[in-house]
Write a protein that holds these residues in place. Structure first.
Motif, PDB file in Angstrom:
ATOM      1  N   GLN A   1      14.978  18.126 -18.235  1.00  0.00           N
ATOM      2  CA  GLN A   1      14.162  19.200 -17.696  1.00  0.00           C
ATOM      3  C   GLN A   1      14.971  20.435 -17.343  1.00  0.00           C
ATOM      4  OE1 GLN A   1      10.411  18.203 -15.750  1.00  0.00           O
ATOM      5  NE2 GLN A   1      11.251  16.160 -15.374  1.00  0.00           N
ATOM      6  N   ARG A   2      16.060  20.642 -18.092  1.00  0.00           N
ATOM      7  CA  ARG A   2      16.726  21.943 -18.038  1.00  0.00           C
ATOM      8  C   ARG A   2      15.917  22.946 -18.841  1.00  0.00           C
ATOM      9  NH1 ARG A   2      21.879  21.556 -20.558  1.00  0.00           N
ATOM     10  NH2 ARG A   2      21.559  19.402 -21.211  1.00  0.00           N
ATOM     11  N   ILE A   3      15.101  22.447 -19.759  1.00  0.00           N
ATOM     12  CA  ILE A   3      14.076  23.256 -20.416  1.00  0.00           C
ATOM     13  C   ILE A   3      12.751  22.584 -20.088  1.00  0.00           C
ATOM     14  CG2 ILE A   3      13.215  24.230 -22.562  1.00  0.00           C
ATOM     15  CD1 ILE A   3      15.903  23.852 -23.797  1.00  0.00           C
ATOM     16  N   THR A   4      11.854  23.295 -19.447  1.00  0.00           N
ATOM     17  CA  THR A   4      10.576  22.735 -19.010  1.00  0.00           C
ATOM     18  C   THR A   4       9.430  23.479 -19.691  1.00  0.00           C
ATOM     19  OG1 THR A   4      10.205  24.287 -17.190  1.00  0.00           O
ATOM     20  CG2 THR A   4      11.666  22.397 -16.753  1.00  0.00           C
ATOM     21  N   PRO A   5       8.190  22.990 -19.538  1.00  0.00           N
ATOM     22  CA  PRO A   5       7.057  23.732 -20.094  1.00  0.00           C
ATOM     23  C   PRO A   5       6.952  25.159 -19.570  1.00  0.00           C
ATOM     24  CG  PRO A   5       6.391  21.486 -19.612  1.00  0.00           C
ATOM     25  CD  PRO A   5       7.791  21.645 -19.064  1.00  0.00           C
ATOM     26  N   ALA A   6       7.533  25.430 -18.384  1.00  0.00           N
ATOM     27  CA  ALA A   6       7.474  26.778 -17.813  1.00  0.00           C
ATOM     28  C   ALA A   6       8.612  27.675 -18.307  1.00  0.00           C
ATOM     29  CB  ALA A   6       7.510  26.705 -16.292  1.00  0.00           C
ATOM     30  N   SER A   7       9.591  27.107 -18.993  1.00  0.00           N
ATOM     31  CA  SER A   7      10.745  27.885 -19.430  1.00  0.00           C
ATOM     32  C   SER A   7      10.384  28.815 -20.587  1.00  0.00           C
ATOM     33  CB  SER A   7      11.868  26.952 -19.890  1.00  0.00           C
ATOM     34  OG  SER A   7      12.294  26.098 -18.853  1.00  0.00           O
ATOM     35  N   ARG A   8      10.991  29.972 -20.582  1.00  0.00           N
ATOM     36  CA  ARG A   8      10.798  30.936 -21.669  1.00  0.00           C
ATOM     37  C   ARG A   8      12.073  30.941 -22.509  1.00  0.00           C
ATOM     38  NH1 ARG A   8       6.716  34.655 -20.894  1.00  0.00           N
ATOM     39  NH2 ARG A   8       7.856  36.270 -22.000  1.00  0.00           N
TER      40      ARG A   8
END
Length: 236
Positions: A40-47
């Motif tokens: 989760q260093r890249i999440t659904p909220a990450s751009r």
């Protein structure tokens, strides 16, 4: 059962992502990017964009595009024309359906693997289990989830049924993503022990035992991910 999920480190829409800029070989890009998602260093909220991934991972745009396409086929990433890539967020019904399909597929696959245990295949599975054990002990959450999924896919490969193994490969990543969204501690994870018991049963040709162990493994995973009380998350 076991848990590999740690407290998520979600990022706001515009927050930078904490990657070290290490140049990786092409073959390393897929697991590196997948582990970043599972951690989760890249999440659904990450751009993020192809260009930002290219910079973070020191890869070519073509390689980034290839890996994103693969992750899209595995339902980990959502790709739409004229939109940024985004991480999928499977709901409980998608997870339930994937687990039910896995139970049907893996029951048949483990039975077939018992009928033709291969020394080289067993050796590779034991190596994977050891790597998974080390990842759990070192609290490397993303690696533990990914290696656990690889175990199931390699076991499926021993069955000698390519279409069924290919079908499973479309289900395991989605389950891994669901596991990654659970909270818990990697150190409480014990899936590698369950995997070891399965390998020993397969190696000895104990069909009934191997199928029972697989069914128990997936039953407990479903309870962990979809039960009313989520006390742990099982790596699978």
């Amino acid at each position: 059962m076991n848990s590999v999920a740690a407290t998520p480190h979600a990022h706001s829409a515009g927050a930078p992502l904490p990657f070290t800029r290490l140049r990786a070989a092409v073959d390393d890009l897929y697991p590196r990017l997948l582990e970043a998602i599972l951690e989760q260093r890249i999440t659904p909220a990450s751009r993020f964009t192809e260009d930002s991934l290219k910079q973070w991972f020191g890869a070519s745009r073509a390689d980034v595009r290839r890996v994103l396409t693969q992750l899209a086929h595995e339902h980990i990433v959502v790709l739409r024309a004229n939109h940024r890539p985004r991480i999928a967020a499977p709901d409980s019904e998608q997870t339930r359906q994937a687990l039910h399909a896995r139970r049907l597929a893996e029951g048949a696959l483990v039975r077939l693997a018992c009928q033709r245990p291969q020394p080289d295949g067993i050796k590779r599975l034991r190596v994977l289990i050891e790597r998974e054990r080390l990842a759990v002990e070192q609290d490397r959450r993303g690696a533990a989830i990914r290696l656990s999924g690889e175990f199931h896919l390699q076991l499926a490969g021993m069955a000698g049924n390519a279409p069924l193994a290919h079908f499973l490969s479309s289900l395991v990543p989605l389950t891994s993503l669901a596991i990654a969204r659970c909270e818990g501690s990697t150190r409480s994870c014990c899936a590698w022990q369950e995997h070891l018991a399965m390998v020993e049963a397969v190696e000895s040709g104990r069909v009934a035992e191997a199928m029972m162990l697989m069914n128990q493994h997936l039953d407990q995973l479903e309870q962990a991910l979809l039960g009313t009380t989520l006390q742990y998350c099982v790596v699978s």
